[in-house]
Design an enzyme around this catalytic site. Structure first.
Site, mmCIF file in Angstrom:
data_model
loop_
_atom_site.group_PDB
_atom_site.id
_atom_site.type_symbol
_atom_site.label_atom_id
_atom_site.label_comp_id
_atom_site.label_asym_id
_atom_site.label_seq_id
_atom_site.Cartn_x
_atom_site.Cartn_y
_atom_site.Cartn_z
ATOM 1 N N HIS A 1 0.928 -0.962 -0.157
ATOM 2 C CA HIS A 1 0.008 0.054 0.131
ATOM 3 C C HIS A 1 0.888 1.150 0.100
ATOM 4 O O HIS A 1 1.729 1.313 0.908
ATOM 5 C CB HIS A 1 -0.783 -0.026 1.069
ATOM 6 C CG HIS A 1 -2.002 0.904 1.089
ATOM 7 N ND1 HIS A 1 -1.657 2.460 1.176
ATOM 8 C CD2 HIS A 1 -3.156 0.837 1.093
ATOM 9 C CE1 HIS A 1 -2.917 2.881 1.179
ATOM 10 N NE2 HIS A 1 -3.880 1.969 1.252
ATOM 11 N N ARG B 1 -6.553 10.251 -0.172
ATOM 12 C CA ARG B 1 -6.279 10.927 -1.665
ATOM 13 C C ARG B 1 -7.554 10.851 -2.408
ATOM 14 O O ARG B 1 -7.876 11.867 -3.277
ATOM 15 C CB ARG B 1 -5.401 9.977 -2.362
ATOM 16 C CG ARG B 1 -3.874 10.066 -2.073
ATOM 17 C CD ARG B 1 -3.003 8.858 -2.408
ATOM 18 N NE ARG B 1 -3.410 7.542 -1.635
ATOM 19 C CZ ARG B 1 -3.215 6.546 -2.187
ATOM 20 N NH1 ARG B 1 -3.002 6.203 -3.443
ATOM 21 N NH2 ARG B 1 -3.288 5.406 -1.409
#
Lengths: 246, 605
Positions: free
Chosen positions: B236, B256
């Protein structure tokens, strides 16, 4: 690197237990759980401690640190006075298993006694529901609960008075509250709250709210509204009169 | 079997995260008697950590979404080595699985018209993730838990399975010990479902909890099942890098999705510098368009921060190696910047990302509404797992099923964020359904007492060696260093050969680990048992990664940096040979039906 002393509760095989001091290195950013792990890896591999996520999300590593119920993974060492030994002991309300691990199975049994969600028929043909975010908000606050049981640990009705058969504790009052306030639920839990679950035992000292690592307003937003509902159903003179006339 | 109690069920489910709970619910609803084993307390499994949401093409926020778009997105993300049938089932069934959660008590965030709200996420073309702030995993596990407890399922908490039992080549149950007392139990079952999650603990920096020791992978492997796609590991892109004690803990992709941007030490938004060709048509051409996408402008394309995880992780890795990293060896993830765009940004961030705010405030002393975070890649998910039949989730061993992260197929070379939670409920349900069916059609198997006795004896051996043996924690740490340094984000032939040599040496050392004391809640002993699983699985990862001489998704080879078409035609499978050594082979991917291929082509523009 700096050293600090951790005074950790160790149970003895025959029953009972005692604090034992462990000196270990500490560094910036460490939390109590890191120190316990370091002791485990370097000095006491059989030291028992329950943990999982190490990010305050699973609620496994509950303990009493310097006498306060807290999550070990969310207690930073720089928030403690390291010139004195840091005491780490298990939650005292629940029966000990070993060292920092306690038997919390009572909580799992209590939950099963609470009426499950009973949804109204779906609002749309595809089986879905419609409700506003503001109605979700108050339920979502309670659903943040990570079941660390620190509120149960600190509650004097359970801790000091041992009313485990009469009272379900703050965690499960909150569990009731999120069901009662769920926009699609139709079940009625007020009779149970009054008779089986002992909501009257809570005298709103708010200790549970103070220790909640998720900052849920357990008392103000959960327990008090439930108490009000119970009172207006069962104790309000006007409602009772209307009931008698029915 | 002298001191082992025996429990008998129709269906035994091993693991009580999202997949295990969903399987147990389905099997119980089908009338089976169900035993559910969890390594922790009920409701604490790693699913609790999932943040962003579960992907399901319900089209609540954008009516252009459909199963076809979700299917095509999943295949593109997986670089077309996915099991296409699983990707199809997943895309078609996820909406119903999400909807039923609501009737079971889940309270998702809402759209203005009162429906389940869906958010944007990397690799998903339209807003698709049903979510509850950034604690969707907790909502999922609690909903399933609170539904399951009323169904008469027998839950065995804090039990660890050490061996699967077989009868005539078919599954017969398992041997386990309970962590609190250290006593052994035999679970006899007509059908067994593995739902044990991932393998993060093989790596030094991981978002996984201690439970992620690849138990199901290793149990199935030792019982003769096949592991597939083990070279594909998802790092990740955004794990915490500071303070050291929380290194690896996840920072949700939702940051994000809500407008967070990645910057290097020079303040450059480096993700705009490297956009893969196949994603160019869907990626914003400038920061302004990226922000419009975050604000749900349907004509805008997504910002490059939301490219697939494998790509973003490698870009971050590159910035750090080039000396453009942050002070603690990561890069900057900045959500605070949106104050330039939103008047009430502080409130907005706290409301959309409450647990991220909380996590940084309490663990790193940092206010994410005011300052950028420091983040770097962390081992998060293994796409590889036990080979299963797409429809039933049955493994190559009759009566043995697998679902969730420990199974393989749906994700191919790279998993899209949000596809994991939906994977759990779609295939957890199917595994439970087919396991119950299998149990109905088959009798109670015989228990191989010799195998039980041997499993117990082997797991107690560390006590015989006592403190004179090797320290199990040390062996685990050495394995984590090996995998991190030699089979990490960027791989080479020489390093992986070195890793294999080291893994085999560590296996040797594991046969000498010792622990002292009593069996009650003994973490050292538990670690000694878990390492065996991590080693078998690490070996399978390294061997598979050596075999794939190309770069694809979560597998990047510095010595073979390009994708090679030929390698897109098969999956790599590992199996335990008769002599105990690992066997590797290439399994051709069956041809994709015309209509599914057409769906992929339609969505390519």
């Amino acid at each position: 690197m700096a050293q600090a002393t951790f005074r950790i509760w160790r149970t003895q095989p025959g029953g009972g237990g005692a604090f034992q001091d462990y000196q270990t290195e500490v560094s910036e950013g460490m939390v109590v759980l890191d120190a316990v792990h370091r002791v485990q890896a370097e000095q006491a591999p059989d030291l028992a401690c329950r943990w999982n996520c190490k990010a305050g999300k699973c609620g496994s590593c509950s303990a009493e640190i310097n006498g306060r119920p807290r999550l070990m993974c969310m207690t930073r060492l720089n928030s403690l006075n390291l010139n004195e030994p840091v005491t780490v002991e298990p939650m005292r309300t629940f029966p000990p298993i070993k060292d920092l691990v306690t038997d919390v199975s009572w909580n799992f049994r209590v939950k099963k006694t609470i009426r499950k969600i009973t949804p109204r028929p779906p609002d749309a043909p595809d089986g879905t529901y419609r409700f506003a975010q503001r109605d979700a908000d108050r339920v979502q606050e309670f659903r943040k609960c990570i079941e660390c049981f620190l509120c149960q640990d600190v509650c004097h009705v359970l801790r000091d008075h041992r009313e485990f058969n009469e009272f379900i504790g703050p965690r499960f009052l909150i569990y009731n509250a999120q069901l009662e306030m769920n926009p699609i639920d139709t079940a009625d839990r007020l009779q149970d709250l009054k008779d089986k679950h002992g909501i009257g035992y809570c005298n709103i000292t708010k200790c549970c709210t103070k220790v909640c690592p998720e900052h849920i307003h357990i008392t103000d937003n959960g327990i008090i509204p439930l108490k009000e509902r119970v009172v207006s159903r069962f104790y309000d003179p006007v409602t009772r009169l209307l009931h008698m006339l029915k | 079997m002298a001191d082992a109690t025996t429990y008998t069920y129709d269906v035994l489910v091993i693991g009580a995260g999202g997949a295990g709970l969903r399987a147990a619910i389905e099997a119980a609803n089908a009338g089976a008697s169900v035993g559910l084993i969890c390594k922790s307390l009920l409701g604490k499994a790693h699913t609790v950590m999932a943040e962003g949401g579960m992907a399901a093409a319900m089209a609540n926020n954008d009516d252009r979404d459909s199963w076809k778009v979700h299917f095509a997105d999943t295949m593109r993300g997986g670089q077309y080595v996915n099991n296409w049938r699983m990707a199809e089932i997943h895309a078609k069934e996820a909406p119903d699985r999400v909807r039923e959660l609501e009737a079971w008590g889940a309270v998702f965030d809402r759209t203005p018209d009162g429906r389940i709200n869906q958010r944007n996420f990397g690799g998903h073309r339209y807003p698709r993730l049903a979510h509850v702030g950034d604690r969707t995993g907790l909502e999922l596990i609690r909903t399933l838990q609170d539904h399951a407890i009323y169904l008469g399922i027998a839950v065995h908490m804090e039990h660890t399975v050490i061996e699967l039992l077989l009868d005539g080549g078919g599954a017969a149950g398992a041997v386990a010990y309970d962590r609190d007392r250290g006593t052994f139990h035999v679970f006899a079952a007509k059908a067994t479902v593995l739902a044990t999650g991932g393998a993060g603990r093989a790596y030094k920096v991981t978002s996984n909890s201690w439970e992620g020791t690849a138990d199901g992978h290793a149990l199935a492997y030792r019982a003769g099942a096949e592991l597939q796609d083990m070279e594909f590991i998802q790092f990740h892109p955004t794990g915490m890098v500071w303070p050291p004690s929380v290194k690896g803990i996840l920072v949700t992709e939702g940051v994000r999705g809500e407008g967070g941007i990645l910057k290097n030490s020079e303040g450059r938004r480096f993700m705009f510098d490297d956009i893969p060709d196949n994603y160019k048509p869907q990626t914003a051409s400038d920061p302004e368009e990226g922000w419009r996408y975050v604000m749900n402008d349907k004509n805008a394309r997504r910002p490059p921060e939301l490219l697939t995880r494998d790509h973003v992780a490698r870009c971050i890795n590159r910035e750090v190696k080039a000396g453009r990293g942050s002070p603690h060896g990561g890069v900057f993830l900045d959500i605070a910047w949106i104050k330039e765009k939103l008047p009430n940004s502080e409130e907005h961030i706290k409301r959309k990302l409450p647990s991220m705010y909380h996590q940084f405030k309490e663990l790193a002393d940092l206010d994410i509404t005011k300052e950028p975070m420091e983040i770097g890649p962390t081992m998060h998910y293994i796409m590889g797992g036990i080979s299963v039949d797409a429809d039933s989730q049955e493994t190559r061993i009759p009566g043995l099923f697998a679902a969730g992260e420990c199974a393989s197929g749906i994700n191919g070379a790279n998993r899209l964020g949000g596809n994991s939670l939906s994977d759990l409920i779609v295939f957890g349900k199917r595994a439970g359904e087919y396991a119950a069916k299998f149990a109905q059609q088959n009798g109670q198997p015989r228990i191989d007492t010799a195998r039980v006795d041997k499993a117990i004896k082997d797991s107690l051996a560390p006590f015989d060696r006592g403190s004179k043996g090797e320290n199990p924690y040390k062996v685990q740490q050495d394995l984590q260093d090996t995998m991190h340094n030699l089979v990490g984000i960027v791989r080479t032939e020489a390093e992986m050969r070195e890793a294999l040599t080291k893994i085999r040496a560590l296996k040797e050392r594991t046969s000498r680990v010792g622990v002292e004391g009593h069996r009650e809640y003994h973490s050292g002993w538990h670690t000694a048992i878990d390492i065996r699983n991590l080693l078998d699985v690490s070996e399978a990862i390294a061997v598979s990664a050596l075999e794939r001489k190309e770069s694809r998704g979560g597998h990047f080879r510095e010595d073979y940096p390009d994708k090679v078409a030929e390698f897109g035609t098969f999956n790599i499978v590992t199996k335990r040979g008769a002599d105990g050594s690992v066997q590797v082979s290439r399994l051709p991917i069956p041809p994709i039906p015309q209509e599914l291929q057409q769906v992929i082509e339609e969505q390519k523009s």
